[in-house]
Design a protein around this motif. Sequence first.
Motif, PDB file in Angstrom:
ATOM      1  N   LYS A 214       0.792  -1.226   0.000  1.00  0.00           N
ATOM      2  CA  LYS A 214       0.000   0.000   0.000  1.00  0.00           C
ATOM      3  C   LYS A 214       0.825   1.278   0.000  1.00  0.00           C
ATOM      4  O   LYS A 214       0.289   2.350  -0.261  1.00  0.00           O
ATOM      5  CB  LYS A 214      -0.940   0.008   1.207  1.00  0.00           C
ATOM      6  N   ILE A 215       2.110   1.210   0.310  1.00  0.00           N
ATOM      7  CA  ILE A 215       2.953   2.407   0.360  1.00  0.00           C
ATOM      8  C   ILE A 215       4.143   2.201  -0.571  1.00  0.00           C
ATOM      9  O   ILE A 215       4.837   1.187  -0.488  1.00  0.00           O
ATOM     10  CB  ILE A 215       3.456   2.697   1.786  1.00  0.00           C
TER      11      ILE A 215
ATOM     12  N   TRP B 252       4.078   7.360  -1.870  1.00  0.00           N
ATOM     13  CA  TRP B 252       2.799   7.303  -2.571  1.00  0.00           C
ATOM     14  C   TRP B 252       1.862   6.363  -1.844  1.00  0.00           C
ATOM     15  O   TRP B 252       2.274   5.280  -1.399  1.00  0.00           O
ATOM     16  CB  TRP B 252       2.998   6.805  -4.001  1.00  0.00           C
ATOM     17  N   THR B 253       0.610   6.789  -1.696  1.00  0.00           N
ATOM     18  CA  THR B 253      -0.469   5.919  -1.249  1.00  0.00           C
ATOM     19  C   THR B 253      -1.651   6.141  -2.178  1.00  0.00           C
ATOM     20  O   THR B 253      -1.768   7.198  -2.820  1.00  0.00           O
ATOM     21  CB  THR B 253      -0.893   6.208   0.198  1.00  0.00           C
ATOM     22  N   GLU B 254      -2.530   5.170  -2.255  1.00  0.00           N
ATOM     23  CA  GLU B 254      -3.695   5.300  -3.127  1.00  0.00           C
ATOM     24  C   GLU B 254      -4.592   6.450  -2.691  1.00  0.00           C
ATOM     25  O   GLU B 254      -5.201   7.146  -3.516  1.00  0.00           O
ATOM     26  CB  GLU B 254      -4.480   3.995  -3.129  1.00  0.00           C
TER      27      GLU B 254
END
Length: 705
Positions: free
Chosen positions: A388-389, A419-421
């Motif tokens: 996720k990261i 970055w994350t969603e």
Amino acid sequence: MLRVNSLLAVGLLLLATPAWSQTDLPWWVDSVHVSPPGVGGIGAITLEGTWIDTGAPDAISHSVIDGKLHLTVAAPDLNVNTGDALTPWTLTEEFGPLDPLVNEINGSIFSVDPANRGNRQWVSGPNILGWIYPQPRGEFRGLGSLGQAGLMSAAYDVSANGNVVTGQAAMADSAGAITTTAFAWSEATGMISLGLLPNGAPGSSTGRGVSADGNYIVGDSASRDDFGLHGQEAFRWSLGSGVEGLGHLHEGYATSEARATSRNGEVVVGVDDFYPPSFAPIPIGYFQRAFRYTDASGMQDLGTLPAYTTDSASEAVDVSADGNVIVGNAFRSPYSATDAIHFDQAQPFLWTEETGMQGLGNPGRAVIAIYPTPNQQTIANAVSADGKIVVGVDRLYWEDLTLPPWPAVPAPFDQAVMWTEESGWRDLRPFRMAPGPEFVGSEAVDVSAETGAIIGQAYLTSVDATSSSAWLEGDLDELGRTQVPFIWDETHGMRPLARVLAGDYGLDFEGWRLNQATAISDDGTTIVGVGVNPDGVEEAWRAVMYRTTRAGDTDFDGDVDQLDVAALAANMGKSSTQQDLYWMDGDFDNNGVIDEADHLLLLANYDGRAVGDFNADGIVNLADYTVWRDHLGLNTGIADASGDGYVTKHDYDVWQQNFGTVLDGNLAQLTSGAVPEPATSVLTLFGLALCVVARRRHRDSTATE
């Protein structure tokens, strides 16, 4: 008295590998486990072993003599005529609460010669105070070299629990030639070479990734086939199978490199570089492809980013723990005649079997006014275990321009990013620095899924070793920038790793320069990297970050005394908005502010409580009575002289007996004054407080029914 099982509920720590030499422990004692004092200040020591004959040691006791806690183990009568049966035995002795002036704990036991069991000798074991109050700092160590001192080593990855490290180390062959080889390191084995693939010599290998349990290591090795077409091949190593080649995506001239593996070692990702056969039309562009390998499917080409042209390139750099999410980078071809001029030249991607390769784009930058216009490459270096990261670097750079003759080409600009969603791309802001060297860039290289901590390198202008910022010293990179490893988290932001290791965990790495942090364990406890050791040699290092010291122990010496009180007082009221704060400054609750909450944590652990100094001012006087009165019946630890978990009349008695005592920095009693008699009001107050506590407990128990 508190039993061992209840100690487990308050954070029992077992040290299963005691620091005793063979001459210290008798043959019949196999291990010594120590449970540090928990609630009530009660600890326990457990000895385990095997006794020849049917008897076994049957009693253990302790006593305090001359300020030292002595353990005594009684051996049974020796049953010489009963044969040589082996009898396992276990003995546990509880101790405490200990007076803060007890500064040694010694074990006294019988040593029995197995060859002549009638020969028994009384011996005393070493000082094990460090087990009762264990060293609180985790550890920092260089991982050494392979055989010959003075040869380089570098760590590149670490297992999920921090126990296994891989990387590359130099070694000398029988003829004295220096080559490099992938290594595996663990506490039990030290550094061992993984060797090369068959037909890989002469050549080198590198360990780049390790599975969560440390059973698998991946990387690349020299490997020559019969035609000399494949000079380097990705490998996977395991203890049972050794180094095994994973092959190549393309025939002809190609090299492959494994970068990372899933938690169980079943999925391996990396990059394959290839060149088309000379008889085929040679397109102009990149010949580099990300791959995914499993035993069932072999090496699978992940293709290129659909938004780019077909002659673009890709690489895989990391994979989630379950093997389902792959992160990598897609590169535009700078040579494509059909592609328009683009500002962005590279971007990270996520790949899953369901979605294929999906680009993550680039962070927005205000670069329109910059002339000449730079190119942008956003590069991912790692993905968290849960996928996720994503962390990496956003780089602005300028091509070498000759027409027209521009002024000197600017240096590249690097910015650590995550970055994350939910949030997309986000910059990691620089750490604070005193005037002197300037912050000119940063790059994130790894992330811990459990803690969210990110590590990487900051880039500074040159650092003067004589300045107040000498702790920032590191080796220069190829652009002349000083590299300084950092650690980042949501609470504190970016901080120099050296400061965190010393200030939050008390680690000592004097003489070292921590040039690069390269990986952090999934559990967030262990960081590995590359540095220069005190002998000036490049060496792999490993830092373990755990802290078992009690809140209030600013100097990590195992006690909470007047020196710790002074450190807290000097920093009271400071916050991380003004400067970076660490445990050694008094930030015991790790929230970036040194305030009354930290003061209360110190009072609850202050060793001077044992003599009635409840407010930690170094004097046992009426002010301490007020603290006792305000905490009567509570179990906060404050004003608890006996260490039994509650403030009672017994703690008042201790204060009364020591009234007038003055303590020095190490809590030694200097003077003692008159002892006040208990007033009737005090006894009345004590009785009323007991009623209040009883009502409170009844109310709490009723509320939970």
